[in-house]
Motif scaffolding. Structure first.
Motif, PDB file in Angstrom:
ATOM      1  N   HIS A   1       0.850  -1.187   0.000  1.00  0.00           N
ATOM      2  CA  HIS A   1       0.000   0.000   0.000  1.00  0.00           C
ATOM      3  C   HIS A   1       0.888   1.241   0.000  1.00  0.00           C
ATOM      4  N   VAL A   2       0.801   2.021  -1.066  1.00  0.00           N
ATOM      5  CA  VAL A   2       1.557   3.271  -1.163  1.00  0.00           C
ATOM      6  C   VAL A   2       0.737   4.350  -0.450  1.00  0.00           C
ATOM      7  N   GLY A   3       1.149   4.667   0.763  1.00  0.00           N
ATOM      8  CA  GLY A   3       0.323   5.485   1.644  1.00  0.00           C
ATOM      9  C   GLY A   3       0.534   6.975   1.501  1.00  0.00           C
ATOM     10  N   THR A   4       0.447   7.502   0.290  1.00  0.00           N
ATOM     11  CA  THR A   4       0.567   8.942   0.075  1.00  0.00           C
ATOM     12  C   THR A   4      -0.749   9.628   0.432  1.00  0.00           C
TER      13      THR A   4
ATOM     14  N   THR B   1       2.853  -1.332   4.139  1.00  0.00           N
ATOM     15  CA  THR B   1       2.503   0.051   3.839  1.00  0.00           C
ATOM     16  C   THR B   1       3.762   0.897   3.822  1.00  0.00           C
ATOM     17  N   ILE B   2       3.905   1.710   2.776  1.00  0.00           N
ATOM     18  CA  ILE B   2       5.047   2.620   2.708  1.00  0.00           C
ATOM     19  C   ILE B   2       4.544   4.056   2.755  1.00  0.00           C
ATOM     20  N   PRO B   3       4.815   4.770   3.840  1.00  0.00           N
ATOM     21  CA  PRO B   3       4.409   6.176   3.937  1.00  0.00           C
ATOM     22  C   PRO B   3       5.114   7.021   2.882  1.00  0.00           C
ATOM     23  N   TYR B   4       4.526   8.147   2.581  1.00  0.00           N
ATOM     24  CA  TYR B   4       5.059   9.020   1.532  1.00  0.00           C
ATOM     25  C   TYR B   4       6.492   9.451   1.829  1.00  0.00           C
ATOM     26  N   ASP B   5       6.801   9.690   3.102  1.00  0.00           N
ATOM     27  CA  ASP B   5       8.116  10.213   3.468  1.00  0.00           C
ATOM     28  C   ASP B   5       9.201   9.155   3.536  1.00  0.00           C
ATOM     29  N   ASP B   6       8.860   7.879   3.483  1.00  0.00           N
ATOM     30  CA  ASP B   6       9.881   6.834   3.543  1.00  0.00           C
ATOM     31  C   ASP B   6      10.693   6.807   2.247  1.00  0.00           C
TER      32      ASP B   6
END
Length: 293
Positions: A114-117, A164-169
């Motif tokens: 999940h690309v969590g932008t 899940t990968i947060p936008y800032d990672d």
């Protein structure tokens, strides 16, 4: 080999994250001393690679056809020597469930990234792409896709394991995905198909009738139980001719909600032949997984 399914809002950076993951996986394969790992390849499937444009999301019919095209490309690519990265909208949980079934039918694991932008940032990126002429969705299409996005839930089998990968990672969780999908020993994890997910081309007479009747019987049993237990939240509903039970959520689902889930299930399984007992098992699994959300 594994199916890695990306999900996220439009213009969230799914393709960028896919490319990062492809680079990581290729490095893992190249640095391995295991011959089985060495022969692995990574295949990236996105709308562009299968000839689809962003315009397909402007209307229901072309979008439905586009999902069928995307799904077929994934199904053709699933084999023991290919890691498939499915980089598409994948925003409908029913579609992710369908791909989960395809992966399980060929005994390969799958996961969701999940690309969590955040949606506001996605909107900014989309507007910038439109102004620059480098892509993006028309504003009305963008807002519609955001509204209909069904966020992955790791409690649902078809969305698990969920990363899940947060936008800032800076990087996606490549090592965790490799461990879950391939394993530290380089041996792909084997998924055993079960009666509910082994899909075969439809050929039995009266199959659609049985599909309609079996699912209708389940909904009827739930409705009768709710009538016998007015205002009661939760509870387990026994279904005739089925060993397992349907576990209702604390907030009782309405009949329209149940019918919507039934229509979704029929749409997903219309092209496959299942015995009546397997239809019951699969539909009850589908309901229970949805009720967990």
């Amino acid at each position: 080999m594994p199916l890695i399914l990306l999900a996220g809002y439009p213009s969230s950076g799914k393709t960028y994250r896919s490319q990062q993951l492809i680079e990581y996986l290729n490095q893992k394969i190249a640095s391995s001393d295991d011959a089985k790992v060495k022969r692995l390849k990574v295949q990236h499937i996105d709308n562009q690679s299968v000839g689809l444009s962003r315009d397909v999301y402007a209307a229901a019919k072309p979008e439905k056809d586009a999902r069928a095209t995307f799904s077929s490309a994934i199904k053709r690519s699933l084999n023991r020597d290919t890691i498939v990265i499915a980089d598409g909208m994948n925003y409908i949980k029913g579609f992710r469930y369908q791909l989960y079934c395809e992966a399980k039918a060929v005994q390969t694991p799958n996961c969701v990234l999940h690309v969590g932008t955040p949606v506001d940032r996605c909107r900014e990126l989309n507007d910038a792409a439109l102004q620059a002429g480098t892509g993006g969705y028309e504003p009305e299409v963008f807002e519609n896709l955001v509204f209909r996005f069904e966020e992955p839930n790791g409690m649902s089998r078809w969305d698990a394991p969920l990363f899940t990968i947060p936008y800032d990672d800076a990087e996606p969780p490549g090592e965790a995905i490799w461990e879950a999908m391939v394993g530290s020993d380089g041996k792909a994890k084997v998924v055993r198909p079960n009666a509910a997910t082994v899909l075969k081309p439809a050929s039995e007479q009266n199959y659609l009738y049985e599909l309609d009747k079996a699912t209708s019987d389940v909904i009827s049993s739930i409705s009768v139980w709710q009538q016998d237990h007015p205002g009661e939240g939760g509870g387990e509903v026994a279904i005739p001719n089925a060993e397992q039970k349907v576990t209702l959520p604390a907030t009782a689902p309405s009949l329209p909600q149940l019918q919507r889930l039934r229509r979704q299930f029929i749409g997903l399984n219309r092209q496959h032949t299942l015995s009546k007992s397997r239809i019951l098992d699969l539909f009850m699994d589908y309901l229970n997984d949805n009720f967990q959300r």
